[in-house]
Design a protein around this motif. Sequence first.
Motif, short mmCIF file in Angstrom:
data_model
loop_
_atom_site.label_atom_id
_atom_site.label_comp_id
_atom_site.label_asym_id
_atom_site.label_seq_id
_atom_site.Cartn_x
_atom_site.Cartn_y
_atom_site.Cartn_z
N ALA A 30 0.82 -1.22 0.00
CA ALA A 30 0.00 0.00 0.00
C ALA A 30 0.85 1.27 0.00
O ALA A 30 0.49 2.28 -0.61
N LEU A 31 1.99 1.21 0.69
CA LEU A 31 2.86 2.38 0.78
C LEU A 31 4.03 2.33 -0.19
O LEU A 31 4.87 3.24 -0.19
N ASP A 32 4.07 1.29 -0.99
CA ASP A 32 5.12 1.14 -2.01
C ASP A 32 6.51 1.39 -1.41
O ASP A 32 7.24 2.27 -1.85
N CYS A 33 6.82 0.59 -0.38
CA CYS A 33 8.11 0.73 0.29
C CYS A 33 8.64 -0.66 0.63
O CYS A 33 7.94 -1.66 0.46
N SER A 34 9.86 -0.71 1.10
CA SER A 34 10.42 -1.99 1.51
C SER A 34 9.98 -2.30 2.95
O SER A 34 9.52 -1.41 3.69
#
Length: 60
Positions: A30-34
């Motif tokens: 959802a947050l497009d992060c690792s």
Amino acid sequence: MTSPAYASADTSNKAIDITQEDSLNYWVAALDCSELELRVAVAEVGPAAKDVSNELGKML
């Protein structure tokens, strides 16, 4: 299969539970992060999705 409670239309006031794998996977996507970025952001600002998204510079 039902959607997890954190996967609702308004996620900005939800808490991110990094101890639950399905929650962790949902928020990473959802947050497009690792995973590491998410864990660090939660450690810095707490589990509130709105605060974490702001810390990561992402929009929910």
